[in-house]
Design a protein around this motif. Sequence first.
Motif, mmCIF file in Angstrom:
data_model
loop_
_atom_site.group_PDB
_atom_site.id
_atom_site.type_symbol
_atom_site.label_atom_id
_atom_site.label_comp_id
_atom_site.label_asym_id
_atom_site.label_seq_id
_atom_site.Cartn_x
_atom_site.Cartn_y
_atom_site.Cartn_z
ATOM 1 N N ASN A 1 37.052 35.346 32.780
ATOM 2 C CA ASN A 1 38.229 35.411 33.637
ATOM 3 C C ASN A 1 39.211 34.307 33.240
ATOM 4 O O ASN A 1 38.804 33.154 33.061
ATOM 5 C CB ASN A 1 37.792 35.243 35.090
ATOM 6 C CG ASN A 1 38.915 35.528 36.041
ATOM 7 O OD1 ASN A 1 39.845 34.752 36.142
ATOM 8 N ND2 ASN A 1 38.839 36.644 36.738
ATOM 9 N N CYS B 1 33.192 45.029 31.172
ATOM 10 C CA CYS B 1 33.851 43.841 31.704
ATOM 11 C C CYS B 1 33.797 43.832 33.223
ATOM 12 O O CYS B 1 33.784 44.868 33.868
ATOM 13 C CB CYS B 1 35.298 43.792 31.240
ATOM 14 S SG CYS B 1 35.373 43.768 29.463
ATOM 15 N N ASP C 1 40.711 39.898 32.820
ATOM 16 C CA ASP C 1 39.538 39.772 31.951
ATOM 17 C C ASP C 1 39.981 39.720 30.493
ATOM 18 O O ASP C 1 40.702 40.609 30.028
ATOM 19 C CB ASP C 1 38.608 40.955 32.185
ATOM 20 C CG ASP C 1 37.250 40.709 31.566
ATOM 21 O OD1 ASP C 1 37.183 40.526 30.339
ATOM 22 O OD2 ASP C 1 36.264 40.688 32.308
#
Lengths: 171, 106
Positions: B33, A169, B99
């Motif tokens: 995001n 991520c 995230d």
Amino acid sequence: MEFEPVSFYLAALMLLCSTAGVIFAPRMFLALISLFFAFLFTGILCFMLGAKFIAIFVFLLGGLVLCPVIFLLMKKINRWNLPLKLSGIFKIVVSSVVLAVFGGVGCLFIREEFSSSLFNIFNYVTEKSQDSLTFSGHIFPLHIVLILVFCAVVVIKGILAVSADGEDCGD
Amino acid sequence: MIDILLEIGLLHFLAASGLMFLVGVLGIIISRNLLRIIMSMLLVSMSIVINFAAFGAFCDKSFLNANLICFFFILISAVQIAVALAIFFRIYQSNEYLDIEKIKEN
């Protein structure tokens, strides 16, 4: 109602570019700037349509209030320069294809059932919603669309869940 | 063909707002995001506002109905975004990241 083609196409193009900028901006503040311009050009399009108060309202609330609020929030948590990462290319391509396919299916459905006229859709909904006794009978063709939408959601969710495994991520 | 391109009508505005809607939905799907997802939701809301304004300009001679619907829709969107921002801020305070993949893992 008369519109200048050049100004319309310019405003629409700028709006779509700023929209794409929000999605594909590599940094948070760039995405925010794009969002500000998206509000600005939305206001311009509304202004061209004669909705002056809505145009001013959109620009004031969105561009001058929401964007600074988001920026201040990011500043507060020291993330205003955050590098933004998208999902994997596979996910982007699959999502785009699925959206395009279902957009095409929706357009074909409107073309077949309503002769490509949005007014026919509104007339259909208005007439049938007043016919309370046999409403479920008239709504019959729409179940195909509902099933397709649910299928799309399940497919996208499944693909995203599979492709998310093993990716690291960004933030 | 050129006449269709040069005579700006309802369809042109609907096409622009439809494209904006699709890009917004694409942003919701592919972004990781949370704040960018919020921004994509705002884009979807704005495309709907353009849609209402276009129908108001071409179909509703008084402009009143479309403007009222737009007004309430923008207000509701703003409130929705404010609540979402507050929730995300709280998530950040507890997790230190925004995230969605990381949030899902925890």
